[in-house]
Scaffold this motif. Structure first.
Motif, PDB file in Angstrom:
ATOM      1  N   UNK A  12       0.851  -1.190   0.000  1.00  0.00           N
ATOM      2  CA  UNK A  12       0.000   0.000   0.000  1.00  0.00           C
ATOM      3  C   UNK A  12       0.888   1.242   0.000  1.00  0.00           C
ATOM      4  N   UNK A  13       0.390   2.320  -0.580  1.00  0.00           N
ATOM      5  CA  UNK A  13       1.144   3.571  -0.562  1.00  0.00           C
ATOM      6  C   UNK A  13       1.002   4.269   0.776  1.00  0.00           C
ATOM      7  N   UNK A  14       1.977   5.063   1.107  1.00  0.00           N
ATOM      8  CA  UNK A  14       1.916   5.846   2.340  1.00  0.00           C
ATOM      9  C   UNK A  14       0.635   6.679   2.362  1.00  0.00           C
ATOM     10  N   UNK A  15      -0.003   6.695   3.518  1.00  0.00           N
ATOM     11  CA  UNK A  15      -1.271   7.385   3.656  1.00  0.00           C
ATOM     12  C   UNK A  15      -2.476   6.494   3.441  1.00  0.00           C
ATOM     13  N   UNK A  16      -2.230   5.300   2.935  1.00  0.00           N
ATOM     14  CA  UNK A  16      -3.312   4.372   2.656  1.00  0.00           C
ATOM     15  C   UNK A  16      -3.747   3.579   3.876  1.00  0.00           C
ATOM     16  N   UNK A  17      -4.657   2.636   3.636  1.00  0.00           N
ATOM     17  CA  UNK A  17      -5.239   1.840   4.716  1.00  0.00           C
ATOM     18  C   UNK A  17      -5.237   0.362   4.358  1.00  0.00           C
ATOM     19  N   UNK A  18      -5.189  -0.449   5.390  1.00  0.00           N
ATOM     20  CA  UNK A  18      -5.340  -1.895   5.269  1.00  0.00           C
ATOM     21  C   UNK A  18      -6.076  -2.408   6.486  1.00  0.00           C
ATOM     22  N   UNK A  19      -6.778  -3.513   6.306  1.00  0.00           N
ATOM     23  CA  UNK A  19      -7.383  -4.187   7.454  1.00  0.00           C
ATOM     24  C   UNK A  19      -6.883  -5.616   7.500  1.00  0.00           C
ATOM     25  N   UNK A  20      -6.225  -5.939   8.589  1.00  0.00           N
ATOM     26  CA  UNK A  20      -5.755  -7.296   8.813  1.00  0.00           C
ATOM     27  C   UNK A  20      -6.813  -8.089   9.569  1.00  0.00           C
ATOM     28  N   UNK A  21      -6.909  -9.372   9.248  1.00  0.00           N
ATOM     29  CA  UNK A  21      -7.831 -10.266   9.942  1.00  0.00           C
ATOM     30  C   UNK A  21      -7.064 -11.450  10.497  1.00  0.00           C
ATOM     31  N   UNK A  22      -7.575 -12.009  11.570  1.00  0.00           N
ATOM     32  CA  UNK A  22      -6.970 -13.186  12.185  1.00  0.00           C
ATOM     33  C   UNK A  22      -8.098 -14.129  12.581  1.00  0.00           C
ATOM     34  N   UNK A  23      -8.181 -15.262  11.892  1.00  0.00           N
ATOM     35  CA  UNK A  23      -9.173 -16.271  12.221  1.00  0.00           C
ATOM     36  C   UNK A  23      -8.609 -17.170  13.308  1.00  0.00           C
ATOM     37  N   UNK A  24      -9.335 -17.268  14.410  1.00  0.00           N
ATOM     38  CA  UNK A  24      -8.865 -18.039  15.556  1.00  0.00           C
ATOM     39  C   UNK A  24      -9.698 -19.297  15.734  1.00  0.00           C
ATOM     40  N   UNK A  25      -9.067 -20.344  16.218  1.00  0.00           N
ATOM     41  CA  UNK A  25      -9.767 -21.606  16.437  1.00  0.00           C
ATOM     42  C   UNK A  25     -10.440 -21.619  17.799  1.00  0.00           C
ATOM     43  N   UNK A  26     -11.546 -22.320  17.892  1.00  0.00           N
ATOM     44  CA  UNK A  26     -12.200 -22.559  19.171  1.00  0.00           C
ATOM     45  C   UNK A  26     -12.642 -21.301  19.877  1.00  0.00           C
ATOM     46  N   UNK A  27     -12.760 -21.414  21.192  1.00  0.00           N
ATOM     47  CA  UNK A  27     -13.236 -20.298  22.022  1.00  0.00           C
ATOM     48  C   UNK A  27     -12.054 -19.504  22.567  1.00  0.00           C
ATOM     49  N   UNK A  28     -11.186 -19.102  21.643  1.00  0.00           N
ATOM     50  CA  UNK A  28      -9.954 -18.428  22.058  1.00  0.00           C
ATOM     51  C   UNK A  28     -10.257 -17.128  22.786  1.00  0.00           C
ATOM     52  N   UNK A  29     -11.217 -16.360  22.292  1.00  0.00           N
ATOM     53  CA  UNK A  29     -11.481 -15.042  22.844  1.00  0.00           C
ATOM     54  C   UNK A  29     -11.986 -15.109  24.279  1.00  0.00           C
ATOM     55  N   UNK A  30     -12.636 -16.195  24.677  1.00  0.00           N
ATOM     56  CA  UNK A  30     -13.151 -16.303  26.035  1.00  0.00           C
ATOM     57  C   UNK A  30     -12.076 -16.744  27.023  1.00  0.00           C
ATOM     58  N   UNK A  31     -10.945 -17.192  26.491  1.00  0.00           N
ATOM     59  CA  UNK A  31      -9.865 -17.700  27.342  1.00  0.00           C
ATOM     60  C   UNK A  31      -8.675 -16.745  27.377  1.00  0.00           C
ATOM     61  N   UNK A  32      -8.352 -16.185  26.221  1.00  0.00           N
ATOM     62  CA  UNK A  32      -7.124 -15.405  26.093  1.00  0.00           C
ATOM     63  C   UNK A  32      -7.383 -13.964  25.681  1.00  0.00           C
ATOM     64  N   UNK A  33      -6.426 -13.109  26.048  1.00  0.00           N
ATOM     65  CA  UNK A  33      -6.364 -11.810  25.415  1.00  0.00           C
ATOM     66  C   UNK A  33      -5.775 -12.017  24.027  1.00  0.00           C
ATOM     67  N   UNK A  34      -5.924 -11.022  23.164  1.00  0.00           N
ATOM     68  CA  UNK A  34      -5.447 -11.132  21.794  1.00  0.00           C
ATOM     69  C   UNK A  34      -4.614  -9.911  21.447  1.00  0.00           C
ATOM     70  N   UNK A  35      -3.698 -10.102  20.522  1.00  0.00           N
ATOM     71  CA  UNK A  35      -2.864  -8.972  20.155  1.00  0.00           C
ATOM     72  C   UNK A  35      -2.317  -9.067  18.751  1.00  0.00           C
ATOM     73  N   UNK A  36      -1.718  -7.971  18.328  1.00  0.00           N
ATOM     74  CA  UNK A  36      -0.984  -7.909  17.073  1.00  0.00           C
ATOM     75  C   UNK A  36       0.440  -7.450  17.385  1.00  0.00           C
ATOM     76  N   UNK A  37       1.383  -8.157  16.793  1.00  0.00           N
ATOM     77  CA  UNK A  37       2.788  -7.790  16.891  1.00  0.00           C
ATOM     78  C   UNK A  37       3.333  -7.539  15.492  1.00  0.00           C
TER      79      UNK A  37
END
Length: 120
Positions: A12-37
Motif C-alpha cells: 500500500x502507498x503511504x497514507x493508505x489503509x489496510x485491514x488485517x484479519x486473524x481467524x482463531x480456532x475454538x473459544x480463544x477469545x473467552x480464554x485469552x487476550x489477543x494482540x498484534x505484533x
C-alpha cells in the motif's frame, strides 16, 4: 491447540489503509487476550496493540490514533484496522493469543504472519 491464521496484508502507498484479519480456532477469545505484533526487517518483534477479554485495548505509541484493534466474537476473528500508513509501518504482522500478568500482555500462541509493505 490454538490456531491463528492472519490475512489482509499487502502493498500500500503511504497514507493508505489496510485491514488485517486473524481467524482463531475454538473459544480463544473467552480464554485469552489477543494482540498484534510487528517485526520490521532487521528488528525484533514488537507489540502493536492488544485487547483483553473484557474488551479494553492498548496501543503502542507509534500507532495510537491510526490503528484500531477489534474482534468479532461470533466469527472468532480479530482485526487490525490500519489507517494513515507510513513506510515505517512496514513489516510482518503477527496475530497472537496470550495472557496478562498485571498490565503486561504475554503472547503464548502466534500465527504465521502476514506481510505489510508501505511504499513512500
Amino acid at each position: 491447540q490454538v490456531q491463528l491464521v492472519e490475512s489482509g496484508g499487502g502493498l500500500v502507498q503511504a497514507g493508505g489503509s489496510l485491514r488485517l484479519s486473524c481467524a482463531a480456532s475454538g473459544s480463544v477469545f473467552s480464554i485469552y487476550g489477543m494482540g498484534w505484533h510487528r517485526q520490521a526487517p532487521g528488528a525484533e518483534r514488537e507489540l502493536v496493540a492488544h485487547i483483553s477479554r473484557d474488551g479494553s485495548s492498548f496501543y503502542a505509541d507509534a500507532v495510537k490514533g491510526r490503528f484500531t484493534i477489534s474482534r468479532d466474537m461470533a466469527k472468532n476473528t480479530l482485526y487490525l484496522e490500519m489507517n494513515s500508513l507510513k513506510p515505517e509501518d512496514t513489516g510482518m504482522f503477527y496475530c497472537t493469543a496470550g495472557i496478562f500478568s498485571g498490565k503486561n500482555y504475554l503472547p503464548k500462541f502466534w500465527g504465521q504472519g502476514t506481510q505489510v509493505t508501505v511504499s513512500s
